[in-house]
Design a protein around this motif. Structure first.
Motif, PDB file in Angstrom:
ATOM      1  N   MET A 257      44.873  61.983  44.445  1.00  0.00           N
ATOM      2  CA  MET A 257      44.448  60.282  44.714  1.00  0.00           C
ATOM      3  C   MET A 257      45.809  59.626  44.996  1.00  0.00           C
ATOM      4  O   MET A 257      46.905  59.707  44.514  1.00  0.00           O
ATOM      5  N   GLU A 258      45.782  58.990  46.317  1.00  0.00           N
ATOM      6  CA  GLU A 258      46.890  58.292  46.553  1.00  0.00           C
ATOM      7  C   GLU A 258      47.184  56.868  45.660  1.00  0.00           C
ATOM      8  O   GLU A 258      46.175  56.455  45.163  1.00  0.00           O
ATOM      9  N   LEU A 259      48.404  56.466  45.570  1.00  0.00           N
ATOM     10  CA  LEU A 259      48.865  55.330  44.527  1.00  0.00           C
ATOM     11  C   LEU A 259      48.087  54.204  45.010  1.00  0.00           C
ATOM     12  O   LEU A 259      47.799  53.360  44.496  1.00  0.00           O
ATOM     13  N   SER A 260      47.906  54.075  46.523  1.00  0.00           N
ATOM     14  CA  SER A 260      47.339  52.873  46.890  1.00  0.00           C
ATOM     15  C   SER A 260      45.840  52.800  46.465  1.00  0.00           C
ATOM     16  O   SER A 260      45.416  51.465  46.655  1.00  0.00           O
ATOM     17  N   HIS A 261      45.216  53.991  46.414  1.00  0.00           N
ATOM     18  CA  HIS A 261      43.673  53.720  45.763  1.00  0.00           C
ATOM     19  C   HIS A 261      43.990  53.127  44.467  1.00  0.00           C
ATOM     20  O   HIS A 261      42.734  52.792  43.836  1.00  0.00           O
ATOM     21  N   LEU A 262      44.905  52.945  43.645  1.00  0.00           N
ATOM     22  CA  LEU A 262      44.918  52.289  42.290  1.00  0.00           C
ATOM     23  C   LEU A 262      45.324  50.904  42.354  1.00  0.00           C
ATOM     24  O   LEU A 262      45.298  50.486  41.119  1.00  0.00           O
ATOM     25  N   ALA A 263      45.589  50.459  43.372  1.00  0.00           N
ATOM     26  CA  ALA A 263      46.126  48.922  43.374  1.00  0.00           C
ATOM     27  C   ALA A 263      45.025  47.996  42.866  1.00  0.00           C
ATOM     28  O   ALA A 263      45.242  47.164  42.285  1.00  0.00           O
ATOM     29  N   VAL A 264      43.780  48.389  43.452  1.00  0.00           N
ATOM     30  CA  VAL A 264      42.579  47.263  43.099  1.00  0.00           C
ATOM     31  C   VAL A 264      42.232  47.391  41.892  1.00  0.00           C
ATOM     32  O   VAL A 264      42.051  46.595  41.096  1.00  0.00           O
ATOM     33  N   PRO A 265      42.145  48.592  41.172  1.00  0.00           N
ATOM     34  CA  PRO A 265      41.692  48.786  39.754  1.00  0.00           C
ATOM     35  C   PRO A 265      42.707  48.216  39.004  1.00  0.00           C
ATOM     36  O   PRO A 265      42.648  47.766  37.694  1.00  0.00           O
ATOM     37  N   SER A 266      44.204  48.381  39.511  1.00  0.00           N
ATOM     38  CA  SER A 266      45.259  47.692  38.396  1.00  0.00           C
ATOM     39  C   SER A 266      45.003  46.277  38.405  1.00  0.00           C
ATOM     40  O   SER A 266      45.312  45.636  37.370  1.00  0.00           O
ATOM     41  N   VAL A 267      44.964  45.609  39.520  1.00  0.00           N
ATOM     42  CA  VAL A 267      44.759  44.206  39.449  1.00  0.00           C
ATOM     43  C   VAL A 267      43.409  43.811  38.621  1.00  0.00           C
ATOM     44  O   VAL A 267      43.951  42.970  37.940  1.00  0.00           O
ATOM     45  N   TYR A 268      42.256  44.322  38.579  1.00  0.00           N
ATOM     46  CA  TYR A 268      41.249  43.969  37.974  1.00  0.00           C
ATOM     47  C   TYR A 268      41.703  44.368  36.297  1.00  0.00           C
ATOM     48  O   TYR A 268      41.370  43.375  35.559  1.00  0.00           O
ATOM     49  N   GLY A 269      42.459  45.237  36.073  1.00  0.00           N
ATOM     50  CA  GLY A 269      43.073  45.773  34.782  1.00  0.00           C
ATOM     51  C   GLY A 269      43.962  44.689  34.327  1.00  0.00           C
ATOM     52  O   GLY A 269      43.954  44.149  33.131  1.00  0.00           O
ATOM     53  N   LEU A 270      44.933  44.084  35.130  1.00  0.00           N
ATOM     54  CA  LEU A 270      45.658  42.843  34.776  1.00  0.00           C
ATOM     55  C   LEU A 270      45.028  41.790  34.623  1.00  0.00           C
ATOM     56  O   LEU A 270      45.402  41.197  33.449  1.00  0.00           O
ATOM     57  N   ILE A 271      43.928  41.395  35.427  1.00  0.00           N
ATOM     58  CA  ILE A 271      43.228  40.251  35.285  1.00  0.00           C
ATOM     59  C   ILE A 271      42.560  40.128  33.690  1.00  0.00           C
ATOM     60  O   ILE A 271      42.469  39.033  32.906  1.00  0.00           O
ATOM     61  N   PHE A 272      41.866  41.324  33.417  1.00  0.00           N
ATOM     62  CA  PHE A 272      41.145  41.359  31.916  1.00  0.00           C
ATOM     63  C   PHE A 272      42.169  41.355  31.035  1.00  0.00           C
ATOM     64  O   PHE A 272      42.093  40.873  29.844  1.00  0.00           O
ATOM     65  N   PHE A 273      43.373  41.992  31.173  1.00  0.00           N
ATOM     66  CA  PHE A 273      44.377  42.136  30.167  1.00  0.00           C
ATOM     67  C   PHE A 273      44.864  40.740  29.877  1.00  0.00           C
ATOM     68  O   PHE A 273      45.023  40.148  28.762  1.00  0.00           O
ATOM     69  N   LEU A 274      45.248  39.803  30.888  1.00  0.00           N
ATOM     70  CA  LEU A 274      45.908  38.589  30.631  1.00  0.00           C
ATOM     71  C   LEU A 274      44.722  37.687  30.226  1.00  0.00           C
ATOM     72  O   LEU A 274      44.873  36.494  29.808  1.00  0.00           O
ATOM     73  N   GLY A 275      43.584  37.912  30.690  1.00  0.00           N
ATOM     74  CA  GLY A 275      42.236  36.973  30.687  1.00  0.00           C
ATOM     75  C   GLY A 275      41.620  37.113  28.928  1.00  0.00           C
ATOM     76  O   GLY A 275      41.432  35.856  28.359  1.00  0.00           O
ATOM     77  N   TYR A 276      41.370  38.278  28.610  1.00  0.00           N
ATOM     78  CA  TYR A 276      40.304  38.452  27.258  1.00  0.00           C
ATOM     79  C   TYR A 276      41.273  38.701  26.000  1.00  0.00           C
ATOM     80  O   TYR A 276      41.209  37.866  24.971  1.00  0.00           O
TER      81      TYR A 276
END
Length: 439
Positions: free
Chosen positions: A1-20
Motif C-alpha cells: 500500500m502506498e503512503l498516499s493511500h493512508l492520507a485520508v484515513p490519517s486525516v479522519y483519525g486526526l479529526i477524531f483524536f482532536l474532537g472526541y
C-alpha cells in the motif's frame, strides 16, 4: 500500500483524536468542566468538519465533456469562433481541447475544470466543483481548532497560577500528558490549516487558483528577463517573442469573484455545508474583466514553453529516406525519438543562457545586461537541480508539478490551431459520416 493511500484515513483519525478524546479530557480538568453550550458548539463544529471533509474527498472534481467546444460555439459568429479557437489549449494526453483554466492532473489522469491543485490530504483535486467544499472545510476546521485552543489555554492558565499547589490536587500524569499532546498537535494543525485557509480565501477574493498564482509570478519573471533584451525573448528555435505585461483576466470584482468561486450569489449558500456542488458546465467558460483584447491567451506567451520545430526535413531528399538502411524496429524507435524531441526540449536555466549571450556581445551593444550578482543568484536558486526551465520555482519554492499537474503536458501545451494532423483527419471523417447519414 502506498503512503498516499493512508492520507485520508490519517486525516479522519486526526479529526477524531482532536474532537472526541479532548472533550473527555476537558470535562475532567479544572477550573470547570465544559458547559452545555461549549459541548453543543464543539460537537456541531465537529460534525461540520466531518461533512465538509467528506465532500472534499468524495465529490468528483469534474470531467470535461468531449463536445464542450462545439456546445460553447452554438449561436456564436464565425469571427468569434476563430478568436475562441486561437485562445484555446490542446491536451495531448486527452486528445481534446481544454477549457480556460483547466489543467491535466497526473493523479486523476484527465483534464480538470478550473483546477487549483491536487490535494494529497483529500486524495482529490481542488477544482471548480470541489473548491466550495474544500474552503468550507478549511473554515470550519480553523474555527474548531481555534475553539479547542482557547479551551486548552484556559486549563493551562489555571495550572500555571496553581503551580505551587501539591501535585495530588492537580491532574494525573496521564491527564497532563494528554493535555500537552493535544496542545502540541492542535497548535501545529491550526498553524498549517490557518495559513492554507487564509491563502485560499485570498485566492477566492481575487479569483485566482494556486496554479494561476504560479503563472502570474512566472509572467513577472519573464517581464524582468525581457528588459535585458529590449522586450524580447527567444524560443528554442531562436524566434524572438515580444513579452509585454498582461493583466490577469478573471478578476471581475470581489463579490462576483466569490459568487463564481462558491457557485452561488447567495451569501447564505457560501457557508451552507449542504450547498449543491457547482456543475461542470458552469466551469467551462468564465467572465473576463476586459482589460486585454478579446482572444488574448492566459497564461501569457512563454518562449521557454514553445515547441522545438525541425530546422530541416527528416528526409534527406525527395522520395529518399535519410536512414533507409534501418530495420523496421529501429525505424519505429527513431520515429518515436524524433516525436518526443519535437514535444519537449529541455532548456538551460535563463541565467546560464544570459551569461552565454553576454559573453558573445561586443562592446556598445544596444541592450542593457544586468550585472547584479544578487539578482542572478536569486534567479538561479529558482531551478531544481538538473532541470532547465521546467524546474523553475516561484518565490515559495514551488514548481508546476508540485500542484499535481502533468508538468510535461502543461509546460509544453499547445494552441488548438496546432491540433495534430491525425485528430484533424478524424474530425473530418466524423463530419463526413454525419453528413452522409440520411435525416
Amino acid at each position: 500500500m502506498e503512503l498516499s493511500h493512508l492520507a485520508v484515513p490519517s486525516v479522519y483519525g486526526l479529526i477524531f483524536f482532536l474532537g472526541y478524546p479532548s472533550q473527555w479530557m476537558l470535562m475532567h480538568l479544572e477550573p470547570s468542566p465544559l458547559t452545555k453550550n461549549e459541548l453543543i458548539a464543539a460537537n456541531v463544529i465537529l460534525v461540520l468538519i466531518l461533512v465538509t471533509y467528506t465532500q472534499s474527498v468524495f465529490v468528483d472534481p469534474g470531467t470535461i465533456p468531449k463536445d464542450w467546444a462545439e456546445t460553447q460555439e452554438q449561436g456564436v459568429s464565425d469571427e468569434k469562433k476563430e478568436v475562441a479557437k486561437k485562445s484555446r489549449k490542446w491536451c495531448r494526453k486527452c486528445d481534446a481541447a481544454k477549457p480556460p483554466r483547466a489543467h491535466h492532473c497526473k493523479a486523476c489522469k484527465r483534464c480538470i475544470p478550473k483546477m487549483d491543485h491536487h490535494c494529497p490530504w483529500t486524495a482529490n483535486c481542488v477544482s471548480h466543483t470541489t473548491f466550495p467544499h474544500f474552503l468550507r472545510f478549511l473554515l470550519t476546521t480553523t474555527l474548531g481548532l481555534t475553539l479547542l485552543q482557547s479551551l486548552l489555554f484556559t486549563r493551562l492558565h489555571h495550572l500555571w497560577i496553581n503551580r505551587d499547589m501539591p501535585a495530588y490536587l492537580g491532574p494525573s500524569p496521564f491527564q497532563l500528558f494528554h493535555l500537552f499532546a493535544t496542545l502540541f498537535v492542535n497548535t501545529v494543525t491550526l498553524f498549517a490549516v490557518g495559513i492554507l485557509c487564509v491563502r485560499n480565501m485570498w485566492c477566492l477574493a481575487v479569483n485566482t487558483t494556486t496554479i494561476e498564482g504560479w503563472e502570474i509570478e512566472r509572467h513577472r519573471t519573464l517581464l524582468r528577463r525581457a528588459r535585458h533584451f529590449g522586450g524580447y525573448l527567444e524560443t528554442p528555435d531562436g524566434e524572438a517573442v515580444r513579452i509585454r505585461k498582461q493583466e490577469f483576466p478573471y478578476d471581475v470584482g470581489i463579490f462576483s469573484n466569490i459568487a463564481q468561486g462558491m457557485g452561488s450569489a447567495n451569501p447564505l449558500q457560501w457557508i451552507n455545508p449542504f450547498a449543491p456542488t457547482p456543475s461542470v458546465a458552469s466551469g467551462l467558460s468564465f467572465e473576463m474583466n476586459g482589460f486585454e483584447d478579446e482572444g488574448t491567451v492566459w497564461p501569457p506567451p512563454d518562449p521557454d514553453r514553445a515547441y522545438k520545430r525541425h530546422a530541416r526535413a527528416v528526409n534527406g531528399g525527395a522520395f529518399v529516406y535519410e536512414k533507409e538502411d534501418l530495420s523496421t524496429t529501429d525505424t519505429m524507435a527513431a520515429f518515436k525519438a524524433r516525436q518526443a524531441e519535437d514535444v519537449v526540449r529541455r532548456r538551460k536555466p535563463f541565467v546560464e543562457r544570459l551569461e552565454e549571450s553576454v559573453a558573445k556581445q561586443d562592446e556598445g551593444d544596444e541592450y542593457e545586461y544586468s550585472d547584479d550578482a544578487s539578482e542572478q543568484a536569486e534567479e538561479q536558486e529558482k531551478y531544481a537541480d538538473g532541470e532547465g526551465e521546467e524546474g523553475w520555482r516561484n518565490s515559495e519554492g514551488e514548481r508546476l508539478q508540485d500542484f499535481g499537474v502533468d508538468e510535461d503536458v502543461e509546460f509544453y501545451d499547445e494552441q488548438e490551431d496546432e491540433i495534430p494532423l491525425a485528430e484533424l483527419i478524424a474530425r473530418r471523417r466524423a463530419a463526413s459520416n454525419a453528413a452522409s447519414v440520411p435525416a
